[in-house]
Structures are given as structure tokens and as C-alpha cells.
Write a protein that holds these residues in place. Structure first.
Motif, PDB file in Angstrom:
ATOM      1  N   UNK A 146       0.824  -1.213   0.000  1.00 43.80           N
ATOM      2  CA  UNK A 146       0.000   0.000   0.000  1.00 43.80           C
ATOM      3  C   UNK A 146       0.859   1.265   0.000  1.00 43.80           C
ATOM      4  N   UNK A 147       2.041   1.208   0.577  1.00 45.55           N
ATOM      5  CA  UNK A 147       2.939   2.361   0.580  1.00 45.55           C
ATOM      6  C   UNK A 147       3.486   2.613  -0.825  1.00 45.55           C
ATOM      7  N   UNK A 148       3.736   1.554  -1.573  1.00 44.36           N
ATOM      8  CA  UNK A 148       4.207   1.706  -2.956  1.00 44.36           C
ATOM      9  C   UNK A 148       3.092   2.316  -3.803  1.00 44.36           C
ATOM     10  N   UNK A 149       1.874   1.833  -3.604  1.00 45.46           N
ATOM     11  CA  UNK A 149       0.726   2.395  -4.323  1.00 45.46           C
ATOM     12  C   UNK A 149       0.588   3.875  -3.976  1.00 45.46           C
ATOM     13  N   UNK A 150       0.738   4.200  -2.716  1.00 45.67           N
ATOM     14  CA  UNK A 150       0.633   5.593  -2.267  1.00 45.67           C
ATOM     15  C   UNK A 150       1.674   6.468  -2.956  1.00 45.67           C
ATOM     16  N   UNK A 151       2.872   5.929  -3.156  1.00 44.79           N
ATOM     17  CA  UNK A 151       3.942   6.673  -3.816  1.00 44.79           C
ATOM     18  C   UNK A 151       3.578   6.963  -5.280  1.00 44.79           C
ATOM     19  N   UNK A 152       2.824   6.062  -5.890  1.00 40.95           N
ATOM     20  CA  UNK A 152       2.456   6.216  -7.303  1.00 40.95           C
ATOM     21  C   UNK A 152       1.404   7.294  -7.536  1.00 40.95           C
ATOM     22  N   UNK A 153       0.601   7.562  -6.518  1.00 38.70           N
ATOM     23  CA  UNK A 153      -0.498   8.514  -6.671  1.00 38.70           C
ATOM     24  C   UNK A 153      -0.055   9.884  -6.148  1.00 38.70           C
ATOM     25  N   UNK A 154      -0.102  10.901  -6.993  1.00 37.88           N
ATOM     26  CA  UNK A 154       0.307  12.239  -6.540  1.00 37.88           C
ATOM     27  C   UNK A 154      -0.474  12.683  -5.299  1.00 37.88           C
ATOM     28  N   UNK A 155       0.179  13.444  -4.453  1.00 39.68           N
ATOM     29  CA  UNK A 155      -0.428  13.910  -3.205  1.00 39.68           C
ATOM     30  C   UNK A 155      -1.735  14.644  -3.406  1.00 39.68           C
ATOM     31  N   UNK A 156      -1.802  15.476  -4.454  1.00 38.58           N
ATOM     32  CA  UNK A 156      -3.035  16.239  -4.675  1.00 38.58           C
ATOM     33  C   UNK A 156      -4.196  15.322  -5.047  1.00 38.58           C
TER      34      UNK A 156
END
Length: 150
Positions: free
Chosen positions: A52-62
Motif C-alpha cells: 500500500x505504501x508503494x501504491x501511495x507513492x504512485x499517486x500524486x499527493x493532490x
């Protein structure tokens, strides 16, 4: 009969802090793992990298802040996110604040393992004996062993 962590432990691939993040993501995807144990320069467990952390890295913060923006992202933006991952090391995708290593002792019981997983909200724990990693326990393995039969 009491089941100890070493009896529940399974082999799992390890990645180093300096491994390529995209290659680590491929290991997670190819083996359908919930997380990987990340090792330090000396080979000792450093942290856990949840998928899930890798997925989170793929999605821009905004987009994380406003998921409705995901509708307007093109597939090429998603491809660029993958390329971005290929330029990073595993250490770059770990959470900024290093949390406690999700690790248990080889002789811990199912409930002790479950307590660590629950407290740290981690889908995988490292099983240690005498300071050495001997395997991992995933949340799905823990559930398999602890739920009553149907």
C-alpha cells in the motif's frame, strides 16, 4: 497445542534499502505479497515496505487529497508514475517517519504476533531468532492458522 511464530513463518524475498523501487514493486506484484522486509546495508531487517505504501507513492499527493481528480488523470500520467518509481530506491518510498520494525520473536504465540500486527497496522511481521531473520508471517497466514474451520 501452542503454535509459535517460527512454526508459522514462511520464506519471503528481501529487498535492500538501496534496491530499485520498481523492481521491489514487481516482486510485490508478481508474488502477490502484502509487504516486503527491507534490509539494512549489513543485511539485518530495517523496516517493512507495505504494498500500500508503494501504491501511495504512485499517486500524486493532490490526488490523494482529492480522489475525484483521479478521473481526469490520463493513462500516460500513470505510466509516468511507474517511470518515477524506476528512478527511486526502496529507501525513497518508505514512509518519512521510520516506525518501529514489525518483528516478533521466534517463540511468540499467535496472539503475540497478532498484537504486534494490530498495534503497528502492518500486514507482515519479521520473525527473529537471536537477532537473525528466520522468516515472515503475513496477516493472511495468521488468519489461516487462527480462525476456526468452517
Amino acid at each position: 497445542m501452542v503454535v509459535h511464530a517460527e512454526q508459522m513463518a514462511e520464506d519471503a524475498p528481501l529487498v535492500s534499502l538501496d534496491a530499485n523501487a520498481l523492481e521491489a514493486a514487481h516482486v510485490l506484484a508478481d508474488r502477490r505479497l502484502p509487504a516486503l522486509v527491507v534490509t539494512d546495508v549489513d543485511g539485518s531487517p530495517h523496516s517493512i515496505l507495505p504494498a500500500s505504501q508503494v501504491v501511495r507513492f504512485l499517486v500524486p499527493g493532490y490526488v490523494q487529497d482529492d480522489p475525484s481528480l483521479a478521473r481526469v488523470m490520463s493513462e500516460s500520467m500513470a505510466d509516468r508514475a511507474g517511470e518515477k518509481l524506476g528512478r527511486k530506491r526502496v529507501r525513497d518510498v518508505l514512509p518519512v517517519e521510520r516506525s518501529e520494525l514489525a518483528a516478533v520473536n521466534h517463540d511468540d504465540t499467535i496472539i503475540e504476533v497478532a498484537a504486534i500486527m494490530a498495534r503497528l497496522r502492518c500486514p507482515l511481521v519479521a520473525v527473529m531468532r537471536d537477532g537473525r531473520l528466520i522468516g515472515v508471517i503475513t496477516a493472511s497466514r495468521l488468519l489461516e492458522l487462527s480462525l476456526p474451520n468452517r
